[in-house]
Design a protein around this motif. Structure first.
Motif, PDB file in Angstrom:
ATOM      1  N   ALA A   1      -3.312  74.314  25.875  1.00  0.00           N
ATOM      2  CA  ALA A   1      -2.919  73.176  26.700  1.00  0.00           C
ATOM      3  C   ALA A   1      -4.137  72.343  27.084  1.00  0.00           C
ATOM      4  CB  ALA A   1      -2.189  73.662  27.950  1.00  0.00           C
ATOM      5  N   ALA A   2      -5.257  73.016  27.361  1.00  0.00           N
ATOM      6  CA  ALA A   2      -6.485  72.285  27.708  1.00  0.00           C
ATOM      7  C   ALA A   2      -7.034  71.541  26.501  1.00  0.00           C
ATOM      8  CB  ALA A   2      -7.531  73.254  28.256  1.00  0.00           C
TER       9      ALA A   2
ATOM     10  N   ARG B   1     -14.980  80.805  31.428  1.00  0.00           N
ATOM     11  CA  ARG B   1     -13.673  80.290  31.013  1.00  0.00           C
ATOM     12  C   ARG B   1     -13.420  78.868  31.516  1.00  0.00           C
ATOM     13  NH1 ARG B   1      -9.374  81.668  27.458  1.00  0.00           N
ATOM     14  NH2 ARG B   1      -7.412  80.934  28.342  1.00  0.00           N
TER      15      ARG B   1
ATOM     16  N   ASP C   1      -5.084  81.282  24.083  1.00  0.00           N
ATOM     17  CA  ASP C   1      -3.732  81.471  24.596  1.00  0.00           C
ATOM     18  C   ASP C   1      -3.128  80.121  24.979  1.00  0.00           C
ATOM     19  OD1 ASP C   1      -5.192  80.846  26.863  1.00  0.00           O
ATOM     20  OD2 ASP C   1      -5.110  82.871  27.705  1.00  0.00           O
ATOM     21  N   ALA C   2      -1.968  80.167  25.605  1.00  0.00           N
ATOM     22  CA  ALA C   2      -1.271  78.926  25.955  1.00  0.00           C
ATOM     23  C   ALA C   2      -2.109  78.058  26.887  1.00  0.00           C
ATOM     24  CB  ALA C   2       0.074  79.258  26.592  1.00  0.00           C
ATOM     25  N   GLU C   3      -2.811  78.671  27.816  1.00  0.00           N
ATOM     26  CA  GLU C   3      -3.648  77.909  28.741  1.00  0.00           C
ATOM     27  C   GLU C   3      -4.739  77.159  27.991  1.00  0.00           C
ATOM     28  OE1 GLU C   3      -6.162  78.827  32.824  1.00  0.00           O
ATOM     29  OE2 GLU C   3      -6.466  80.136  31.080  1.00  0.00           O
ATOM     30  N   LEU C   4      -5.411  77.846  27.075  1.00  0.00           N
ATOM     31  CA  LEU C   4      -6.488  77.207  26.321  1.00  0.00           C
ATOM     32  C   LEU C   4      -5.938  76.092  25.422  1.00  0.00           C
ATOM     33  CD1 LEU C   4      -9.508  78.832  24.630  1.00  0.00           C
ATOM     34  CD2 LEU C   4      -8.041  77.332  23.277  1.00  0.00           C
TER      35      LEU C   4
ATOM     36  N   LEU D   1     -12.623  75.556  29.193  1.00  0.00           N
ATOM     37  CA  LEU D   1     -11.423  74.717  29.297  1.00  0.00           C
ATOM     38  C   LEU D   1     -11.794  73.254  29.537  1.00  0.00           C
ATOM     39  CD1 LEU D   1      -9.074  77.036  31.411  1.00  0.00           C
ATOM     40  CD2 LEU D   1      -9.171  76.764  28.923  1.00  0.00           C
TER      41      LEU D   1
ATOM     42  N   ASP E   1      -3.228  83.894  20.255  1.00  0.00           N
ATOM     43  CA  ASP E   1      -1.773  83.814  20.324  1.00  0.00           C
ATOM     44  C   ASP E   1      -1.290  82.994  19.125  1.00  0.00           C
ATOM     45  OD1 ASP E   1       0.899  83.234  20.855  1.00  0.00           O
ATOM     46  OD2 ASP E   1       0.583  83.146  23.031  1.00  0.00           O
TER      47      ASP E   1
ATOM     48  N   ARG F   1     -10.153  84.246  24.547  1.00  0.00           N
ATOM     49  CA  ARG F   1      -8.697  84.303  24.512  1.00  0.00           C
ATOM     50  C   ARG F   1      -8.142  82.917  24.148  1.00  0.00           C
ATOM     51  NH1 ARG F   1      -9.502  85.697  29.493  1.00  0.00           N
ATOM     52  NH2 ARG F   1      -7.953  84.200  30.279  1.00  0.00           N
TER      53      ARG F   1
END
Length: 315
Positions: A60-61, A33, A55-58, A37, A79, A53
């Motif tokens: 954002a990266a 992961r 998601d918001a973290e990915l 990122l 997401d 996944r």
């Protein structure tokens, strides 16, 4: 244009279909992961299967991401709301693996009906178990019940009808007058879930995993089925309560099951241990939609979607 591919696909189709793109093809990124990122800045597109996944973290990266290609149709690892908020288009490979999954369902049903899937190893060990297998059942004339009647279920119905099965389906989202109920070769009867459960010799699940479908096939639903029925889940893990299924099989309240998907993937040992020693179960590692042919179709559909999307965006 930079694209990151975090899970396996047909690399020759990827590179030939996106000429001039900067392609980062590393199917091991799904397991790393932090590396994924770090690879995302500057990328315009990301291609995933069902384990990455998004998601918001990915997102954002990958602040410059504009599209995600999904090598398959399930979107529970993506997401969608977060993608919409960032203007990231999502492209599932709709239709590309329908045939592969439909063939898995029918072939699993046939093998379980005949009880032959464990026979090669038994014969190799010197067990000439002819008497134990002489009363296997034919699929012709049996009733296939489908929970969900989308594209894959319809392909499954076509094959079942061609083999002489009767078919019914539960899907409140398909209107009774829809032409889909006559997929070719016969008629699929629209029924309630309880009617499908009670009638099925083979029950096949074809719904996404949502709050409404989680464990929809649990102990109560299984109790409504014939003790000689077979259950097949090649849709999404979690739609069926695996503990309840294992208990029903051990108690002789069902004749067999095939699971290609699990609530946790890969499943922990304690989950698969529920089925240890059962001779009427087929367990496979989420491969129903994977075949030599479907792998290429999925890659082609995904690459084409991204190419067309960015051609339109540039234009």
């Amino acid at each position: 244009m930079r694209v990151i591919v975090s899970e396996f696909m047909e690399e020759d189709i990827l590179r030939a279909g996106l000429p001039g793109w900067q392609v980062v093809y590393d199917p091991g990124l799904v397991e790393r992961r932090a590396d994924l990122l770090r690879a995302l800045p500057g990328a315009k597109a990301l291609i995933v299967r069902n384990h990455t996944r998004v998601d918001a973290e990915l997102l954002a990266a990958g602040a410059q991401l504009r599209a995600v290609g999904r090598l398959g149709v399930g979107l529970d690892n993506i997401d969608l709301a977060a993608c919409r908020a960032r203007g990231v288009a999502v492209f599932p490979a709709t239709g590309a693996n329908d045939i592969s999954v439909a063939e898995y369902v029918i072939s699993s049903a046939m093998v379980l009906m005949r009880g032959i899937h464990a026979m090669p190893s038994r014969l190799a060990d010197g067990d000439w178990a002819r008497n134990a297998l002489m009363n296997g059942r034919e699929i012709c004339g049996k009733h296939l019940g489908l929970v969900g009647f989308g594209a894959i279920a319809r392909e499954t119905a076509k094959r079942a009808l061609a083999m002489g099965m009767r078919v019914s389906a539960f899907d409140p989202h398909v209107a009774p007058g829809d032409a889909a109920w006559s997929p070719g070769g016969g008629r699929v009867a629209p029924r309630t879930l309880d009617e499908v459960l009670a009638a099925s010799d083979v029950l096949s699940l074809h719904v996404p995993l949502t709050a409404a479908t989680r464990h929809m096939i649990g102990s109560e639903a299984l109790a409504r089925m014939k003790p000689e029925a077979i259950v097949i889940n090649a849709a999404r893990g979690g739609v069926i309560d695996e503990a309840a299924l294992a208990a029903a099989l051990r108690a002789g309240r069902l004749a067999g099951a095939a699971l290609d998907v699990f609530e946790t993937e890969p499943p922990p040992p304690e989950d698969t241990a529920r089925f240890r020693g059962l001779g009427n179960v087929i367990l496979t590692p989420h491969i129903a939609g994977l075949s030599r042919e479907s792998n290429r179709r999925v890659s082609e559909v995904t690459v084409r979607a991204l190419r067309d999307h960015f051609a339109t965006e540039v234009a």
